[in-house]
Design an enzyme around this catalytic site. Sequence first.
Site, PDB file in Angstrom:
ATOM      1  N   ALA A 110       3.557  48.642  46.924  1.00 52.28           N
ATOM      2  CA  ALA A 110       2.656  49.796  46.845  1.00 52.28           C
ATOM      3  C   ALA A 110       3.388  51.113  46.636  1.00 52.28           C
ATOM      4  O   ALA A 110       2.777  52.136  46.349  1.00 52.28           O
ATOM      5  CB  ALA A 110       1.798  49.873  48.107  1.00 52.28           C
ATOM      6  N   GLY A 111       4.707  51.094  46.795  1.00 57.06           N
ATOM      7  CA  GLY A 111       5.499  52.330  46.746  1.00 57.06           C
ATOM      8  C   GLY A 111       5.481  52.994  45.371  1.00 57.06           C
ATOM      9  O   GLY A 111       5.179  52.362  44.359  1.00 57.06           O
ATOM     10  N   ARG A 170      12.139  57.763  41.990  1.00 59.34           N
ATOM     11  CA  ARG A 170      13.514  57.989  41.520  1.00 59.34           C
ATOM     12  C   ARG A 170      13.820  57.267  40.205  1.00 59.34           C
ATOM     13  O   ARG A 170      14.840  57.509  39.571  1.00 59.34           O
ATOM     14  CB  ARG A 170      14.523  57.559  42.593  1.00 59.34           C
ATOM     15  CG  ARG A 170      14.722  58.616  43.655  1.00 59.34           C
ATOM     16  CD  ARG A 170      15.659  58.134  44.744  1.00 59.34           C
ATOM     17  NE  ARG A 170      14.982  57.226  45.658  1.00 59.34           N
ATOM     18  CZ  ARG A 170      15.611  56.457  46.564  1.00 59.34           C
ATOM     19  NH1 ARG A 170      16.932  56.490  46.645  1.00 59.34           N
ATOM     20  NH2 ARG A 170      14.931  55.674  47.362  1.00 59.34           N
ATOM     21  N   TYR A 194       9.853  42.299  49.536  1.00 57.76           N
ATOM     22  CA  TYR A 194       9.569  43.464  48.691  1.00 57.76           C
ATOM     23  C   TYR A 194       9.482  43.081  47.218  1.00 57.76           C
ATOM     24  O   TYR A 194      10.097  42.112  46.786  1.00 57.76           O
ATOM     25  CB  TYR A 194      10.693  44.506  48.828  1.00 57.76           C
ATOM     26  CG  TYR A 194      10.785  45.212  50.168  1.00 57.76           C
ATOM     27  CD1 TYR A 194       9.732  45.223  51.067  1.00 57.76           C
ATOM     28  CD2 TYR A 194      11.958  45.899  50.500  1.00 57.76           C
ATOM     29  CE1 TYR A 194       9.838  45.890  52.276  1.00 57.76           C
ATOM     30  CE2 TYR A 194      12.074  46.571  51.709  1.00 57.76           C
ATOM     31  CZ  TYR A 194      11.010  46.565  52.603  1.00 57.76           C
ATOM     32  OH  TYR A 194      11.122  47.220  53.788  1.00 57.76           O
ATOM     33  N   GLY A 195       8.784  43.911  46.468  1.00 60.51           N
ATOM     34  CA  GLY A 195       8.692  43.694  45.027  1.00 60.51           C
ATOM     35  C   GLY A 195       9.903  44.188  44.257  1.00 60.51           C
ATOM     36  O   GLY A 195       9.965  44.032  43.041  1.00 60.51           O
ATOM     37  N   ASN A 234      16.273  51.382  43.288  1.00 60.70           N
ATOM     38  CA  ASN A 234      15.445  52.583  43.411  1.00 60.70           C
ATOM     39  C   ASN A 234      15.536  53.490  42.193  1.00 60.70           C
ATOM     40  O   ASN A 234      14.642  54.266  41.916  1.00 60.70           O
ATOM     41  CB  ASN A 234      15.844  53.379  44.655  1.00 60.70           C
ATOM     42  CG  ASN A 234      15.492  52.618  45.917  1.00 60.70           C
ATOM     43  OD1 ASN A 234      14.350  52.191  46.081  1.00 60.70           O
ATOM     44  ND2 ASN A 234      16.456  52.400  46.778  1.00 60.70           N
ATOM     45  N   ARG A 242      12.777  35.621  11.739  1.00 56.29           N
ATOM     46  CA  ARG A 242      11.608  36.174  12.423  1.00 56.29           C
ATOM     47  C   ARG A 242      10.684  35.057  12.890  1.00 56.29           C
ATOM     48  O   ARG A 242      10.880  33.896  12.530  1.00 56.29           O
ATOM     49  CB  ARG A 242      10.921  37.164  11.481  1.00 56.29           C
ATOM     50  CG  ARG A 242      11.808  38.410  11.231  1.00 56.29           C
ATOM     51  CD  ARG A 242      11.337  39.211  10.042  1.00 56.29           C
ATOM     52  NE  ARG A 242       9.927  39.532  10.148  1.00 56.29           N
ATOM     53  CZ  ARG A 242       9.147  39.878   9.110  1.00 56.29           C
ATOM     54  NH1 ARG A 242       9.668  39.938   7.890  1.00 56.29           N
ATOM     55  NH2 ARG A 242       7.880  40.152   9.291  1.00 56.29           N
TER      56      ARG A 242
HETATM   57  C1  UD1 Z   1      12.147  50.064  54.780  1.00 51.36           C
HETATM   58  C2  UD1 Z   1      12.373  49.743  56.247  1.00 51.36           C
HETATM   59  C3  UD1 Z   1      13.865  49.921  56.571  1.00 51.36           C
HETATM   60  C4  UD1 Z   1      14.698  49.031  55.671  1.00 51.36           C
HETATM   61  C5  UD1 Z   1      14.367  49.307  54.223  1.00 51.36           C
HETATM   62  C6  UD1 Z   1      15.064  48.308  53.338  1.00 51.36           C
HETATM   63  C7  UD1 Z   1      10.342  50.374  57.391  1.00 51.36           C
HETATM   64  C8  UD1 Z   1       9.687  51.371  58.252  1.00 51.36           C
HETATM   65  N1  UD1 Z   1      11.585  50.623  57.039  1.00 51.36           N
HETATM   66  O1  UD1 Z   1      12.531  51.382  54.553  1.00 51.36           O
HETATM   67  O2  UD1 Z   1      14.108  49.587  57.927  1.00 51.36           O
HETATM   68  O3  UD1 Z   1      16.065  49.221  55.907  1.00 51.36           O
HETATM   69  O4  UD1 Z   1      12.958  49.188  53.991  1.00 51.36           O
HETATM   70  O5  UD1 Z   1      14.902  48.656  52.011  1.00 51.36           O
HETATM   71  O6  UD1 Z   1       9.758  49.370  57.051  1.00 51.36           O
HETATM   72  N2  UD1 Z   1       5.884  49.976  50.669  1.00 51.36           N
HETATM   73  C9  UD1 Z   1       4.539  49.745  50.610  1.00 51.36           C
HETATM   74  N3  UD1 Z   1       3.697  50.604  51.236  1.00 51.36           N
HETATM   75  C10 UD1 Z   1       4.160  51.678  51.932  1.00 51.36           C
HETATM   76  C11 UD1 Z   1       5.550  51.882  51.999  1.00 51.36           C
HETATM   77  C12 UD1 Z   1       6.386  51.019  51.359  1.00 51.36           C
HETATM   78  O7  UD1 Z   1       4.093  48.782  49.994  1.00 51.36           O
HETATM   79  O8  UD1 Z   1       3.345  52.410  52.469  1.00 51.36           O
HETATM   80  C13 UD1 Z   1       6.781  49.056  49.992  1.00 51.36           C
HETATM   81  C14 UD1 Z   1       7.570  49.730  48.886  1.00 51.36           C
HETATM   82  O9  UD1 Z   1       6.911  49.566  47.641  1.00 51.36           O
HETATM   83  C15 UD1 Z   1       8.873  48.967  48.902  1.00 51.36           C
HETATM   84  C16 UD1 Z   1       9.039  48.544  50.343  1.00 51.36           C
HETATM   85  O10 UD1 Z   1       7.748  48.612  50.921  1.00 51.36           O
HETATM   86  O11 UD1 Z   1       8.838  47.781  48.119  1.00 51.36           O
HETATM   87  C17 UD1 Z   1      10.017  49.412  51.109  1.00 51.36           C
HETATM   88  O12 UD1 Z   1       9.628  50.741  51.051  1.00 51.36           O
HETATM   89  P1  UD1 Z   1      10.707  51.883  51.019  1.00 51.36           P
HETATM   90  O13 UD1 Z   1      10.016  53.172  51.150  1.00 51.36           O
HETATM   91  O14 UD1 Z   1      11.640  51.669  49.913  1.00 51.36           O
HETATM   92  O15 UD1 Z   1      11.558  51.543  52.323  1.00 51.36           O
HETATM   93  P2  UD1 Z   1      11.615  52.356  53.638  1.00 51.36           P
HETATM   94  O16 UD1 Z   1      10.239  52.437  54.222  1.00 51.36           O
HETATM   95  O17 UD1 Z   1      12.343  53.583  53.400  1.00 51.36           O
END
Ligand code: UD1
Length: 506
Positions: free
Chosen positions: A25-26, A30, A123-124, A249, A354
């Site tokens: 969902a992120g 970057r 994660y995705g 990222n 082709r």
């Molecule tokens: C998170 C972890 C952290 C870990 C890191 C590893 C938490 C609070 N922290 O950090 O301990 O070291 O991952 O990479 O979990 N995502 C969603 N919805 C949201 C937020 C994030 O789906 O509301 C997804 C993002 O798309 C991504 C993943 O979760 O695939 C991680 O999100 P990101 O913001 O990169 O990681 P942090 O929350 O900083």
Amino acid sequence: MTNDCRSFHVPDTDVRPTAVIVLAAGAGTRMKSRTPKILHSLGGRSMIEHSLSAARALDPQHLIAVVRHQREKVTAHITAHDPSVLLADQDDVPGTGRAVECALEALAAQGTAAESGTVVVTYGDVPLLTPELLSELVAEHQATGSAVTVLTTELDDPSGYGRVLRSGDEVVGIVEQKDADESQRLVREINSGIYAFEAAALTEALKKVSTDNAQGEKYLTDVLSIARASGRRVSALVTQDRWQVEGANDRVQLQALGAELNRRTILTAMRAGTTVIDPATTWVDSTVTLGEDTTLLPGTQLHGSTQISRDAVIGPDSTLRDVTVGEGAQITRTHATGATIGSGSVVGPFSYLRPGTVLGEDGKIGAFYETKNVTVGRGSKLSHLGYAGDATIGEYSNIGCGNITANYDGENKHRTVIGSHVRTSSNTVFVAPVEIGDGAYTGAGAVVRKYVPPGALALSVAPQRNADGWVQAKRPGSAAADAASAAQAADQTRNHEDAPTATDRK
Ligand code: UD1
Ligand code: CA
């Protein structure tokens, strides 16, 4: 044999997870891209495709992806890859904890709530994560009877990551960088963000997770301390292979991960019997299949569903996408897409194949040939300088140098059908639609506009006429005229000998 580094045997049913949740969902700001981060690709697949196929290999009862940012694009991409993935929308509440909650709610809403068993969260954007490591995490989790098992690794520079807090050997929680004190920031063991949860413990703990932290987010990481506070065991699986838990990222990290994935794919291929002369300039998608004793020369790029059979030699400097290459074929300095190359065939150098090009066994498409939508029978050769499009060529025919299929009349495309054992002379043009019967020949420069019956010689060029002495008469004193006069004088002298003269050649 396959070099797919993700080839994997299906795990035992007792480790089969109830659900795997892939967080996607992120925003991925970057990446600086109009394309959502997880749709960027490496090794021939998007990041999310890598994540989903690793997740799918665990054979979970449910595979769920949580989406929010650029929802339409991401959803369409995921559904095209795997229509059975359940899509969960994340609402306005931010954080990984909320994301998982939304996934569980989506499951419950379709009447299949994850009440027991193992729920895996990944994660995705961790494209190098293998099914083997994920499966090891699940096995460790189930063997220890833990409420949560987190995948961790040690980094020289842990900044940005959540840190794993231990009391002695026991994991007691995870603290985010932004919430950590100075001594916690010194911890080098980091949270990968990949976990196995006991379903009931996860649901219970999520209810207690608040947004009371530095980022105002619902942290999934809080589940660990909450489970522990209720007397449950929390474990960690520590991996030495940091690449497997590394996310991309930005484009710098994406490139680094792509290069590492390629290095691993090529290592696997070499161990399985492929010779790779220069891994640094050889790029092989993780979707490509290579036979034993194939050789990849420097500058070779193999993409998509390309399959190379045993003993084939590819390269140098060749790019093949979705190409099937038969046993022992040789492809040199070639750019090919959607083509099928028969065993024992020779292609290149400098050939452009082709989609729809099908070259039979022991055939040849030689230098500076472009082909498209053409079927070439066994043993037929298109050796030099030409274009063959929308054509069928029989067996053992020899298409002369510079032959062209004129397949387009400005409005429509038409087919050229050439039989077997045909021999066409240089610069023949086939004005399609046209057919050439078996065993027919064409003369040099022929423009073939109508049917050539079997065994006929097609001639369309006007007979040659020489205007004798034209150069000396019209260009007196020129170098050409002088050369012509000298040649005629030499002929006169030689007339008394046996050697053939210009006069004889008439
Ligand atoms: C998170 C972890 C952290 C870990 C890191 C590893 C938490 C609070 N922290 O950090 O301990 O070291 O991952 O990479 O979990 N995502 C969603 N919805 C949201 C937020 C994030 O789906 O509301 C997804 C993002 O798309 C991504 C993943 O979760 O695939 C991680 O999100 P990101 O913001 O990169 O990681 P942090 O929350 O900083
Ligand atoms: Ca974050």
